[in-house]
Design a protein around this motif. Structure first.
Motif, PDB file in Angstrom:
ATOM      1  N   UNK A 294       0.804  -1.229   0.000  1.00  0.00           N
ATOM      2  CA  UNK A 294       0.000   0.000   0.000  1.00  0.00           C
ATOM      3  C   UNK A 294       0.836   1.278   0.000  1.00  0.00           C
ATOM      4  N   UNK A 295       1.991   1.247   0.633  1.00  0.00           N
ATOM      5  CA  UNK A 295       2.841   2.433   0.653  1.00  0.00           C
ATOM      6  C   UNK A 295       3.384   2.737  -0.744  1.00  0.00           C
ATOM      7  N   UNK A 296       3.725   1.704  -1.501  1.00  0.00           N
ATOM      8  CA  UNK A 296       4.230   1.921  -2.862  1.00  0.00           C
ATOM      9  C   UNK A 296       3.150   2.525  -3.752  1.00  0.00           C
ATOM     10  N   UNK A 297       1.918   2.036  -3.607  1.00  0.00           N
ATOM     11  CA  UNK A 297       0.812   2.575  -4.407  1.00  0.00           C
ATOM     12  C   UNK A 297       0.506   4.005  -3.977  1.00  0.00           C
ATOM     13  N   UNK A 298       0.551   4.270  -2.683  1.00  0.00           N
ATOM     14  CA  UNK A 298       0.281   5.611  -2.173  1.00  0.00           C
ATOM     15  C   UNK A 298       1.313   6.618  -2.688  1.00  0.00           C
ATOM     16  N   UNK A 299       2.581   6.217  -2.700  1.00  0.00           N
ATOM     17  CA  UNK A 299       3.632   7.109  -3.189  1.00  0.00           C
ATOM     18  C   UNK A 299       3.465   7.374  -4.680  1.00  0.00           C
ATOM     19  N   UNK A 300       3.117   6.361  -5.447  1.00  0.00           N
ATOM     20  CA  UNK A 300       3.078   6.498  -6.900  1.00  0.00           C
ATOM     21  C   UNK A 300       1.776   7.103  -7.406  1.00  0.00           C
ATOM     22  N   UNK A 301       0.629   6.734  -6.842  1.00  0.00           N
ATOM     23  CA  UNK A 301      -0.663   7.148  -7.379  1.00  0.00           C
ATOM     24  C   UNK A 301      -1.443   8.098  -6.469  1.00  0.00           C
ATOM     25  N   UNK A 302      -1.016   8.238  -5.225  1.00  0.00           N
ATOM     26  CA  UNK A 302      -1.758   9.080  -4.298  1.00  0.00           C
ATOM     27  C   UNK A 302      -2.889   8.303  -3.640  1.00  0.00           C
ATOM     28  N   UNK A 303      -3.679   9.001  -2.867  1.00  0.00           N
ATOM     29  CA  UNK A 303      -4.759   8.357  -2.114  1.00  0.00           C
ATOM     30  C   UNK A 303      -6.021   8.317  -2.985  1.00  0.00           C
ATOM     31  N   UNK A 304      -6.105   7.304  -3.816  1.00  0.00           N
ATOM     32  CA  UNK A 304      -7.242   7.148  -4.719  1.00  0.00           C
ATOM     33  C   UNK A 304      -7.754   5.721  -4.666  1.00  0.00           C
ATOM     34  N   UNK A 305      -8.454   5.340  -5.744  1.00  0.00           N
ATOM     35  CA  UNK A 305      -9.050   4.003  -5.785  1.00  0.00           C
ATOM     36  C   UNK A 305      -8.008   2.904  -5.834  1.00  0.00           C
ATOM     37  N   UNK A 306      -6.875   3.157  -6.475  1.00  0.00           N
ATOM     38  CA  UNK A 306      -5.819   2.140  -6.507  1.00  0.00           C
ATOM     39  C   UNK A 306      -5.299   1.850  -5.104  1.00  0.00           C
ATOM     40  N   UNK A 307      -5.155   2.886  -4.303  1.00  0.00           N
ATOM     41  CA  UNK A 307      -4.690   2.705  -2.929  1.00  0.00           C
ATOM     42  C   UNK A 307      -5.707   1.919  -2.098  1.00  0.00           C
ATOM     43  N   UNK A 308      -6.980   2.292  -2.212  1.00  0.00           N
ATOM     44  CA  UNK A 308      -8.033   1.594  -1.457  1.00  0.00           C
ATOM     45  C   UNK A 308      -8.101   0.128  -1.867  1.00  0.00           C
ATOM     46  N   UNK A 309      -8.044  -0.125  -3.174  1.00  0.00           N
ATOM     47  CA  UNK A 309      -8.076  -1.505  -3.663  1.00  0.00           C
ATOM     48  C   UNK A 309      -6.871  -2.283  -3.162  1.00  0.00           C
ATOM     49  N   UNK A 310      -5.723  -1.659  -3.133  1.00  0.00           N
ATOM     50  CA  UNK A 310      -4.527  -2.350  -2.672  1.00  0.00           C
ATOM     51  C   UNK A 310      -4.601  -2.681  -1.190  1.00  0.00           C
ATOM     52  N   UNK A 311      -5.131  -1.771  -0.399  1.00  0.00           N
ATOM     53  CA  UNK A 311      -5.289  -2.054   1.032  1.00  0.00           C
ATOM     54  C   UNK A 311      -6.230  -3.237   1.234  1.00  0.00           C
ATOM     55  N   UNK A 312      -7.337  -3.261   0.488  1.00  0.00           N
ATOM     56  CA  UNK A 312      -8.282  -4.379   0.603  1.00  0.00           C
ATOM     57  C   UNK A 312      -7.646  -5.694   0.165  1.00  0.00           C
ATOM     58  N   UNK A 313      -6.889  -5.654  -0.914  1.00  0.00           N
ATOM     59  CA  UNK A 313      -6.221  -6.876  -1.366  1.00  0.00           C
ATOM     60  C   UNK A 313      -5.193  -7.356  -0.344  1.00  0.00           C
ATOM     61  N   UNK A 314      -4.499  -6.439   0.290  1.00  0.00           N
ATOM     62  CA  UNK A 314      -3.517  -6.826   1.310  1.00  0.00           C
ATOM     63  C   UNK A 314      -4.188  -7.380   2.556  1.00  0.00           C
ATOM     64  N   UNK A 315      -5.396  -6.907   2.847  1.00  0.00           N
ATOM     65  CA  UNK A 315      -6.115  -7.443   4.002  1.00  0.00           C
ATOM     66  C   UNK A 315      -6.594  -8.863   3.747  1.00  0.00           C
ATOM     67  N   UNK A 316      -6.956  -9.149   2.491  1.00  0.00           N
ATOM     68  CA  UNK A 316      -7.406 -10.499   2.150  1.00  0.00           C
ATOM     69  C   UNK A 316      -6.216 -11.457   2.197  1.00  0.00           C
ATOM     70  N   UNK A 317      -5.230 -11.175   1.402  1.00  0.00           N
ATOM     71  CA  UNK A 317      -3.974 -11.929   1.365  1.00  0.00           C
ATOM     72  C   UNK A 317      -2.866 -10.978   0.937  1.00  0.00           C
ATOM     73  N   UNK A 318      -1.658 -11.279   1.306  1.00  0.00           N
ATOM     74  CA  UNK A 318      -0.547 -10.385   0.989  1.00  0.00           C
ATOM     75  C   UNK A 318      -0.172 -10.443  -0.497  1.00  0.00           C
TER      76      UNK A 318
END
Length: 69
Positions: A21-45
């Protein structure tokens, strides 16, 4: 066309492997990609890590496209 890899690119890839999530946040900002990545990381790494690497790759392709045109 040659592909260059800088130290910043390597650090972004390492960040995507360790904390996606930190890599996505740095590259794309706090948007849908970041939210989706956090959810995917919560399901499985692994899905979150794959998504972060895809976001980094997509961002680099867009940067190359914009500099060529």
């Amino acid at each position: 066309m040659s592909i260059t890899c800088t130290l910043g690119d390597i650090l972004e890839i390492l960040l995507a492997l360790v904390f996606p999530p930190a890599a996505v946040l740095v590259k794309e900002g706090c948007g849908w990609d970041f939210v989706l990545n956090v959810l995917l990381c919560l399901v499985l790494w692994l899905p979150g890590m794959i998504h972060a690497l895809l976001v980094l790759q997509n961002h680099q392709r867009r940067a190359v496209h914009y500099t060529i045109v």
